[in-house]
Design an enzyme around this catalytic site. Sequence first.
Site, PDB file in Angstrom:
ATOM      1  N   ASP A   1      14.790  -0.414   0.914  1.00  0.00           N
ATOM      2  CA  ASP A   1      15.648  -0.703   2.361  1.00  0.00           C
ATOM      3  C   ASP A   1      16.597  -1.949   2.195  1.00  0.00           C
ATOM      4  OD1 ASP A   1      15.926  -0.286   5.160  1.00  0.00           O
ATOM      5  OD2 ASP A   1      14.645  -1.806   5.691  1.00  0.00           O
TER       6      ASP A   1
ATOM      7  N   LYS B   1      17.146   4.073   1.338  1.00  0.00           N
ATOM      8  CA  LYS B   1      17.961   3.809   2.415  1.00  0.00           C
ATOM      9  C   LYS B   1      19.366   3.009   1.998  1.00  0.00           C
ATOM     10  CE  LYS B   1      14.732   3.015   5.886  1.00  0.00           C
ATOM     11  NZ  LYS B   1      14.307   2.223   7.222  1.00  0.00           N
TER      12      LYS B   1
ATOM     13  N   ARG C   1       0.152   6.708   7.712  1.00  0.00           N
ATOM     14  CA  ARG C   1       0.140   6.693   6.136  1.00  0.00           C
ATOM     15  C   ARG C   1      -0.298   8.190   5.607  1.00  0.00           C
ATOM     16  NH1 ARG C   1       1.413   1.425   3.931  1.00  0.00           N
ATOM     17  NH2 ARG C   1       0.405  -0.445   5.032  1.00  0.00           N
TER      18      ARG C   1
ATOM     19  N   LYS D   1       0.742  -1.265   0.092  1.00  0.00           N
ATOM     20  CA  LYS D   1      -0.060   0.096  -0.107  1.00  0.00           C
ATOM     21  C   LYS D   1       0.951   1.071  -0.054  1.00  0.00           C
ATOM     22  CE  LYS D   1      -3.127  -2.477   3.190  1.00  0.00           C
ATOM     23  NZ  LYS D   1      -3.571  -2.334   4.711  1.00  0.00           N
ATOM     24  N   GLY D   2       2.003   1.063   0.401  1.00  0.00           N
ATOM     25  CA  GLY D   2       2.978   2.260   0.532  1.00  0.00           C
ATOM     26  C   GLY D   2       3.275   3.068  -0.466  1.00  0.00           C
TER      27      GLY D   2
ATOM     28  N   PHE E   1      13.832   4.634  10.804  1.00  0.00           N
ATOM     29  CA  PHE E   1      12.454   3.948  10.433  1.00  0.00           C
ATOM     30  C   PHE E   1      11.355   5.406  10.178  1.00  0.00           C
ATOM     31  CE2 PHE E   1       8.142   2.167  10.392  1.00  0.00           C
ATOM     32  CZ  PHE E   1       8.325   0.995   9.584  1.00  0.00           C
ATOM     33  N   VAL E   2      11.049   5.364   8.866  1.00  0.00           N
ATOM     34  CA  VAL E   2      10.463   6.337   8.524  1.00  0.00           C
ATOM     35  C   VAL E   2       8.764   6.368   8.129  1.00  0.00           C
ATOM     36  CG1 VAL E   2      12.109   7.706   7.584  1.00  0.00           C
ATOM     37  CG2 VAL E   2      10.838   6.339   6.096  1.00  0.00           C
TER      38      VAL E   2
ATOM     39  N   ASP F   1       3.958   3.444   6.404  1.00  0.00           N
ATOM     40  CA  ASP F   1       3.231   3.096   7.761  1.00  0.00           C
ATOM     41  C   ASP F   1       4.144   2.468   8.924  1.00  0.00           C
ATOM     42  OD1 ASP F   1       3.670   0.503   6.573  1.00  0.00           O
ATOM     43  OD2 ASP F   1       2.328  -0.290   7.878  1.00  0.00           O
TER      44      ASP F   1
ATOM     45  N   GLU G   1       7.895   2.052  -6.380  1.00  0.00           N
ATOM     46  CA  GLU G   1       7.879   1.439  -4.908  1.00  0.00           C
ATOM     47  C   GLU G   1       7.863   2.914  -3.939  1.00  0.00           C
ATOM     48  OE1 GLU G   1       7.817  -0.544  -2.612  1.00  0.00           O
ATOM     49  OE2 GLU G   1       8.706  -2.461  -2.715  1.00  0.00           O
ATOM     50  N   ASP G   2       7.375   2.740  -2.590  1.00  0.00           N
ATOM     51  CA  ASP G   2       7.627   3.697  -1.673  1.00  0.00           C
ATOM     52  C   ASP G   2       9.116   3.953  -1.184  1.00  0.00           C
ATOM     53  OD1 ASP G   2       7.679   1.301  -0.423  1.00  0.00           O
ATOM     54  OD2 ASP G   2       6.379   1.901   0.977  1.00  0.00           O
TER      55      ASP G   2
HETATM   56  P1  IMP Z   1      12.832  -4.159   1.238  1.00  0.00           P
HETATM   57  O1  IMP Z   1      12.505  -5.391   0.901  1.00  0.00           O
HETATM   58  O2  IMP Z   1      13.658  -4.332   2.825  1.00  0.00           O
HETATM   59  O3  IMP Z   1      13.842  -2.954   0.697  1.00  0.00           O
HETATM   60  O4  IMP Z   1      11.732  -2.978   2.001  1.00  0.00           O
HETATM   61  C1  IMP Z   1      10.726  -2.673   1.332  1.00  0.00           C
HETATM   62  C2  IMP Z   1       9.494  -2.593   1.937  1.00  0.00           C
HETATM   63  O5  IMP Z   1       9.409  -2.554   3.387  1.00  0.00           O
HETATM   64  C3  IMP Z   1       8.852  -1.090   1.590  1.00  0.00           C
HETATM   65  O6  IMP Z   1       8.074  -1.184   0.493  1.00  0.00           O
HETATM   66  C4  IMP Z   1       8.011  -0.765   2.849  1.00  0.00           C
HETATM   67  O7  IMP Z   1       6.976  -1.222   2.678  1.00  0.00           O
HETATM   68  C5  IMP Z   1       8.707  -1.245   4.012  1.00  0.00           C
HETATM   69  N1  IMP Z   1       9.683  -0.177   4.835  1.00  0.00           N
HETATM   70  C6  IMP Z   1      11.221  -0.445   4.525  1.00  0.00           C
HETATM   71  N2  IMP Z   1      11.607   0.657   5.423  1.00  0.00           N
HETATM   72  C7  IMP Z   1      10.630   1.297   5.707  1.00  0.00           C
HETATM   73  C8  IMP Z   1      10.366   2.401   6.865  1.00  0.00           C
HETATM   74  O8  IMP Z   1      11.524   2.926   7.120  1.00  0.00           O
HETATM   75  N3  IMP Z   1       9.413   2.776   7.170  1.00  0.00           N
HETATM   76  C9  IMP Z   1       8.112   1.936   6.798  1.00  0.00           C
HETATM   77  N4  IMP Z   1       8.192   1.112   5.821  1.00  0.00           N
HETATM   78  C10 IMP Z   1       9.449   0.625   5.331  1.00  0.00           C
END
Ligand code: IMP
Length: 179
Positions: free
Chosen positions: A102, A130, A164, A42-43, A151-152, A158, A98-99
């Site tokens: 990470d 990040k 959100r 949803k992000g 963490f944002v 969210d 993507e939002d």
């Molecule tokens: P990744 O697979 O670790 O790159 O994470 C991707 C997903 O984790 C993103 O699409 C977000 O939904 C969630 N996410 C990662 N970091 C944050 C954060 O700082 N705040 C909120 N959601 C996050």
Amino acid sequence: MEKDVKEVLVSETNIKKLVAQLGQRITSDYEGKEIMVICILKGAVMFCADLIREIKVPLKLDFMAVSSYGESTESSGAVQILKDLDSSVEGRHLLIVEDIVDTGLTLRYLISILNARGPASIKTCAFLDKPERRKVDVKIDYSGIEIPDAFVIGYGLDYAEDYRHLPYVAVLSSEVYEK
Ligand code: IMP
């Protein structure tokens, strides 16, 4: 609400500017083509809604939902499709929106499953990056802004489904998840 915010990282004004810049770059790179935008629920909803209004080439929009962290601030690393696309991606120019990237695990997984469906091309766009937290190497073709390891919340992001709707991106106060 504001007491849960430690610090605003990207203001509303800054968001608008960054999104407009991304839209211009995408518009010029895709001249003469039609894009299939894949918004990751949803992000990315808010970012994607703003971004596509800044893109001036024809596009189609579809949605996909993948599992996230649940009620934790750490990724489990396991990605699962919760909702698949409605349409076929075969022969299309895909832009995954993507939002945030990470660890990179979600984006890497999305690229690999979509690639197997025979698109004409795949590019990636993430509003936040990040880089310090990256576990796997993944290319972000269009990146809004790099942020430090925190963490944002807000602008679609969210913590346990809250925050959100905040119109800016902020660091979540650690007191919220250490409670
Ligand atoms: P990744 O697979 O670790 O790159 O994470 C991707 C997903 O984790 C993103 O699409 C977000 O939904 C969630 N996410 C990662 N970091 C944050 C954060 O700082 N705040 C909120 N959601 C996050």
